[in-house]
Write a protein that holds these residues in place. Structure first.
Motif, mmCIF file in Angstrom:
data_model
loop_
_atom_site.group_PDB
_atom_site.id
_atom_site.type_symbol
_atom_site.label_atom_id
_atom_site.label_comp_id
_atom_site.label_asym_id
_atom_site.label_seq_id
_atom_site.Cartn_x
_atom_site.Cartn_y
_atom_site.Cartn_z
ATOM 1 N N ASP A 6 43.257 38.508 48.808
ATOM 2 C CA ASP A 6 42.815 39.861 49.127
ATOM 3 C C ASP A 6 43.259 40.809 48.015
ATOM 4 O OD1 ASP A 6 41.700 39.026 51.470
ATOM 5 O OD2 ASP A 6 43.398 39.616 52.726
ATOM 6 N N VAL A 7 42.396 41.747 47.676
ATOM 7 C CA VAL A 7 42.729 42.712 46.630
ATOM 8 C C VAL A 7 43.984 43.494 46.990
ATOM 9 C CG1 VAL A 7 41.923 44.825 45.481
ATOM 10 C CG2 VAL A 7 40.373 42.884 45.743
ATOM 11 N N GLN A 11 48.949 41.463 42.566
ATOM 12 C CA GLN A 11 50.042 42.023 41.785
ATOM 13 C C GLN A 11 49.688 41.987 40.303
ATOM 14 O OE1 GLN A 11 53.530 39.758 42.728
ATOM 15 N NE2 GLN A 11 53.840 40.745 44.725
ATOM 16 N N ALA A 12 50.262 42.898 39.553
ATOM 17 C CA ALA A 12 50.037 42.908 38.106
ATOM 18 C C ALA A 12 50.504 41.580 37.510
ATOM 19 C CB ALA A 12 50.790 44.072 37.470
ATOM 20 N N THR A 36 46.105 44.378 35.642
ATOM 21 C CA THR A 36 47.098 45.446 35.641
ATOM 22 C C THR A 36 46.883 46.265 36.912
ATOM 23 O OG1 THR A 36 45.620 46.978 34.494
ATOM 24 C CG2 THR A 36 47.007 45.555 33.118
ATOM 25 N N LEU A 37 47.733 47.239 37.144
ATOM 26 C CA LEU A 37 47.559 48.092 38.327
ATOM 27 C C LEU A 37 46.234 48.845 38.250
ATOM 28 C CD1 LEU A 37 51.196 49.525 38.710
ATOM 29 C CD2 LEU A 37 50.101 47.685 40.033
ATOM 30 N N GLU A 38 45.826 49.211 37.023
ATOM 31 C CA GLU A 38 44.556 49.921 36.854
ATOM 32 C C GLU A 38 43.374 49.017 37.216
ATOM 33 O OE1 GLU A 38 46.954 49.895 34.656
ATOM 34 O OE2 GLU A 38 47.454 51.949 34.046
ATOM 35 N N HIS A 39 43.444 47.730 36.818
ATOM 36 C CA HIS A 39 42.378 46.786 37.182
ATOM 37 C C HIS A 39 42.261 46.661 38.702
ATOM 38 C CE1 HIS A 39 42.997 44.869 33.028
ATOM 39 N NE2 HIS A 39 41.762 45.305 33.041
ATOM 40 N N ILE A 40 43.408 46.546 39.350
ATOM 41 C CA ILE A 40 43.419 46.386 40.815
ATOM 42 C C ILE A 40 42.811 47.611 41.483
ATOM 43 C CG2 ILE A 40 44.919 46.109 42.830
ATOM 44 C CD1 ILE A 40 46.858 44.552 40.899
ATOM 45 N N ASN A 49 36.746 42.917 48.052
ATOM 46 C CA ASN A 49 37.773 42.557 49.035
ATOM 47 C C ASN A 49 38.640 41.394 48.597
ATOM 48 O OD1 ASN A 49 36.907 44.548 50.922
ATOM 49 N ND2 ASN A 49 35.209 43.203 51.520
ATOM 50 N N GLN A 50 38.008 40.370 47.996
ATOM 51 C CA GLN A 50 38.738 39.184 47.577
ATOM 52 C C GLN A 50 38.304 38.738 46.189
ATOM 53 O OE1 GLN A 50 38.118 36.089 50.519
ATOM 54 N NE2 GLN A 50 40.141 36.459 51.408
#
Length: 359
Positions: A6-7, A11-12, A36-40, A49-50
């Motif tokens: 799940d998105v 984690q980075a 990275t956190l930006e990608h997420i 969602n996944q």
């Protein structure tokens, strides 16, 4: 170990194991991207969602070679392709000099060195965007036909044409400027812009080219017409006959787009080159209505196909990573700069453009 996750749990440092699509023809994020956190956050924004991921392993002994991400070593491919490319340019130059003294093109000989070369470039698509890097201003006259043949064949393949058509497009692209051999060297070698009278002389090269290859059975009739028409434009502004729309073959448009793209991305004696991304933008915007959009889109997909995570160099020298793609301006994404981590939006910073993709 790979699995779907799940998105909200990502984690980075996690690696994407497959391309991520979101009602798009092309992925919004590429396989192998280290999140990275930006990608997420981007995945969340797009409602993903996944995703299939692989936890990043620090111990190299645990890495499974069967699940490693394929890479394209640009520097190795550049070296591997430059030698056969340079040889083809010199082979073409020798033939061109023969044409200047009245010989007709030996199409079988042209086939023998251009077909293996275009097949190599098509197999290494990332090199198509860098083909202008091989050219030199002093010998542009001989580089351009080789590059035009390669690009014409690659566009034809991208548009779904059969192998026979692809080879014919490569031949036609290579021979489209053969008629330049009948233009005065003083005009061809001029280091400043041409006068109108000189340009009128250059415009005769399409007719010369067709006359020179008219009797050969190794080039199909529709390709001979494409050579004649490769400077025609859909709005009637081209030459030699000012034809419009349905009277211009799609093959002619493929040669035309390949011709303009390489010409504008190459250094010339009288002007510097433009970024491939800038040239595609200019073809689509400044030259709107002159080229078949299906052909231009095929070129864009070959040399300007971006996704989130793509590493790029900007025209100001800055390096960075694509963070977001605008649906209406895919060539002008949001870039996170390596230098300071700030995000710059190329859609609003029109003075900047992507210079190249960094593999």
């Amino acid at each position: 170990m790979e699995s779907y996750k799940d998105v909200s749990e990502l984690q980075a440092g996690t690696l994407l194991k497959e391309d991520v699509y979101c009602k798009t023809k092309y992925p919004i994020m590429r396989k192998g991207t280290e999140l990275t956190l930006e990608h997420i956050e981007v995945l969340r924004v797009f409602g993903v969602n996944q995703v299939k991921v692989e936890e990043k392993l620090n111990n190299s002994d645990e890495t499974n070679p069967d699940t490693s991400v394929d890479t394209d070593n640009t520097s190795d491919n550049l070296y591997w392709l430059k030698n056969p490319y340079d040889k083809a340019v010199q082979d073409y130059k020798r033939e061109f000099n023969n044409w200047r003294f009245g010989q007709l093109p030996e199409v079988a000989k042209i086939r023998s060195f251009i077909i293996p070369l275009l097949e190599k470039f098509i197999a290494q698509k990332s090199m198509l965007a860098m083909i202008n890097e091989f050219s030199t201003p002093e010998e542009y006259l001989y580089h351009h036909p080789i590059a035009m043949g390669i690009l014409s064949a690659a566009i034809g393949k991208k548009m779904g044409y059969e192998k026979g058509d692809i080879i014919q497009l490569g031949l036609a692209g290579t021979l489209a400027d053969s008629g330049m051999a009948k233009i005065a060297p003083s005009i061809l070698e001029k280091t400043t812009s041409l006068s109108q009278e000189e340009f009128n002389e250059v415009k005769k090269h399409t007719l010369f080219s067709v006359k020179m290859i008219q009797t050969t059975p190794l080039i199909r009739q529709e390709m001979k017409l494409a050579i004649l028409q490769h400077h025609e434009r859909l709005d009637g502004s081209g030459y030699p006959r000012g034809e419009k729309m349905e009277t211009i073959l799609v093959f002619s448009q493929i040669l035309a787009v390949a011709d303009v793209f390489h010409a504008m991305t190459s250094d010339r004696l009288y002007r510097p080159k433009h970024s491939p991304f800038k040239v595609i933008e200019m073809i689509k915007e400044d030259e709107f209505g002159k080229f078949d959009i299906k052909v231009v889109d095929a070129l864009q997909n070959l040399v300007g196909n971006l996704s989130i995570g793509t590493r790029v160099k900007l025209t100001n020298g800055e390096l960075g990573e694509v963070m977001f793609l605008h649906r209406d301006a895919p060539l002008r994404p949001m870039i996170r700069k390596d230098s300071d981590g700030l995000i710059i939006d190329l859609s609003t910073n029109r003075d900047l453009v992507i210079e190249m993709i960094i593999e």
